[in-house]
Design an enzyme around this catalytic site. Structure first.
Site, short mmCIF file in Angstrom:
data_model
loop_
_atom_site.label_atom_id
_atom_site.label_comp_id
_atom_site.label_asym_id
_atom_site.label_seq_id
_atom_site.Cartn_x
_atom_site.Cartn_y
_atom_site.Cartn_z
N ARG A 109 47.29 59.16 3.17
CA ARG A 109 46.39 58.10 3.64
C ARG A 109 46.09 58.26 5.13
NH1 ARG A 109 45.43 54.80 -0.46
NH2 ARG A 109 47.06 54.74 -2.05
N ASP A 110 44.85 57.94 5.50
CA ASP A 110 44.46 57.97 6.91
C ASP A 110 45.27 56.91 7.66
OD1 ASP A 110 41.68 59.08 8.49
OD2 ASP A 110 42.76 57.40 9.40
N ILE A 111 45.71 57.26 8.84
CA ILE A 111 46.54 56.34 9.63
C ILE A 111 45.74 55.12 10.11
CG2 ILE A 111 46.15 57.34 11.93
CD1 ILE A 111 49.20 57.15 12.37
N ASN B 1 33.83 66.29 8.56
CA ASN B 1 33.18 66.35 9.86
C ASN B 1 33.41 67.72 10.49
OD1 ASN B 1 32.33 63.62 9.76
ND2 ASN B 1 34.37 62.94 10.38
N GLU C 102 37.73 64.95 15.00
CA GLU C 102 38.78 64.66 16.00
C GLU C 102 39.99 65.57 15.81
OE1 GLU C 102 39.66 60.56 15.40
OE2 GLU C 102 37.73 59.89 16.22
N VAL C 103 40.31 65.89 14.56
CA VAL C 103 41.49 66.71 14.28
C VAL C 103 40.99 68.07 13.78
CG1 VAL C 103 43.57 66.96 12.90
CG2 VAL C 103 42.87 64.69 13.71
N HIS D 201 39.67 68.65 7.04
CA HIS D 201 40.11 67.59 6.14
C HIS D 201 38.89 66.93 5.52
CE1 HIS D 201 39.81 66.24 10.28
NE2 HIS D 201 39.34 65.09 9.80
N MET D 202 39.06 66.54 4.27
CA MET D 202 38.01 65.81 3.57
C MET D 202 38.41 64.35 3.52
SD MET D 202 36.77 66.40 -0.32
CE MET D 202 35.89 67.89 0.05
N HIS D 203 37.55 63.47 4.00
CA HIS D 203 37.80 62.02 3.89
C HIS D 203 37.35 61.58 2.49
CE1 HIS D 203 38.17 61.20 8.34
NE2 HIS D 203 37.53 62.35 8.38
P1 5GP Z 1 37.95 63.37 11.88
O1 5GP Z 1 37.27 62.48 12.87
O2 5GP Z 1 38.59 64.56 12.57
O3 5GP Z 1 37.08 63.76 10.75
O4 5GP Z 1 39.10 62.50 11.26
C1 5GP Z 1 40.44 62.54 11.65
C2 5GP Z 1 41.14 61.43 10.93
O5 5GP Z 1 42.54 61.67 11.00
C3 5GP Z 1 40.88 60.06 11.51
O6 5GP Z 1 40.31 59.22 10.51
C4 5GP Z 1 42.25 59.59 11.97
O7 5GP Z 1 42.45 58.20 11.77
C5 5GP Z 1 43.19 60.43 11.13
N1 5GP Z 1 44.47 60.71 11.75
C6 5GP Z 1 44.68 61.15 13.02
N2 5GP Z 1 45.99 61.33 13.26
C7 5GP Z 1 46.63 60.99 12.10
C8 5GP Z 1 48.01 60.97 11.73
O8 5GP Z 1 48.90 61.29 12.50
N3 5GP Z 1 48.29 60.57 10.45
C9 5GP Z 1 47.31 60.23 9.57
N4 5GP Z 1 47.71 59.85 8.35
N5 5GP Z 1 46.00 60.24 9.89
C10 5GP Z 1 45.66 60.61 11.14
#
Ligand code: 5GP
Length: 116
Positions: free
Chosen positions: A30-32, A88, A96-97, A101-103
Site C-alpha cells: 500500500r502507498d504510504i 509516472n 518521485e521515487v 512502480h504502477m499505482h
Molecule cells: P510517484 O510520484 O513516484 O509516481 O509515486 C511515489 C509514491 O510512493 C507516492 O505515492 C508516495 O506516497 C509513495 N511512497 C514514497 N515513499 C514510500 C514508502 O516509504 N512506503 C510506501 N508504502 N510508499 C511510499
C-alpha cells in the site's frame, strides 16, 4: 550507477511494510500516503529507475505488473466498480521515487483522467 530507493528495502523486507503480493518478479504494497480509498503500488523486484530504462528483457516483468494489478483489484473489491493504473515518468510525469512502480487507484470515482 543506479541508486537504490526505499522500495528496494521494502521488497527485501528490510523495513516493515506489509506486502500484499510478492513473487520472483514483482512486489505490491500500500502507498504510504494514499490519494484515494484504495492505493496500491506494484513494483518490479529489479531496480529499473524509469520507464525510459526498460528493455525487451523486462517485458515479462511489466506484463506481470498488469496481471498482479488485476488480481489485487479483485481482492480489493474494486474490479467491477473500476480503477486506474498509472506509471509516472520523470519530473513532468510527477515521478518521485526512481524505481518503476504502477499505482493501482480505486475505491471511489476518480474523476477526470488528469488535472494540469
Ligand atoms: P510517484 O510520484 O513516484 O509516481 O509515486 C511515489 C509514491 O510512493 C507516492 O505515492 C508516495 O506516497 C509513495 N511512497 C514514497 N515513499 C514510500 C514508502 O516509504 N512506503 C510506501 N508504502 N510508499 C511510499
Amino acid at each position: 550507477m543506479t541508486e537504490e530507493t526505499i522500495f528496494s528495502k521494502i521488497i527485501r523486507q528490510e523495513i516493515p511494510t506489509p506486502l500484499l503480493y510478492q513473487d520472483d518478479l514483482v512486489s505490491a504494497f500500500r502507498d504510504i500516503a494514499p490519494r484515494v480509498d484504495s492505493h496500491i503500488l506494484i513494483v518490479p523486484n529489479k531496480l529499473i529507475p524509469t520507464i525510459n530504462d526498460v528493455s525487451q528483457e523486462d517485458e515479462l516483468t511489466l506484463g506481470r505488473m498488469i496481471t498482479v494489478a488485476k488480481k489485487l483489484a479483485k481482492e480489493e473489491g474494486i474490479d467491477e466498480s473500476g480503477y486506474r493504473l498509472i506509471i509516472n515518468c520523470n519530473s513532468d510525469g510527477g515521478q518521485e521515487v526512481y524505481h518503476i512502480h504502477m499505482h493501482l487507484l480505486g475505491g471511489q470515482p476518480l474523476g477526470a483522467m488528469l488535472s494540469v
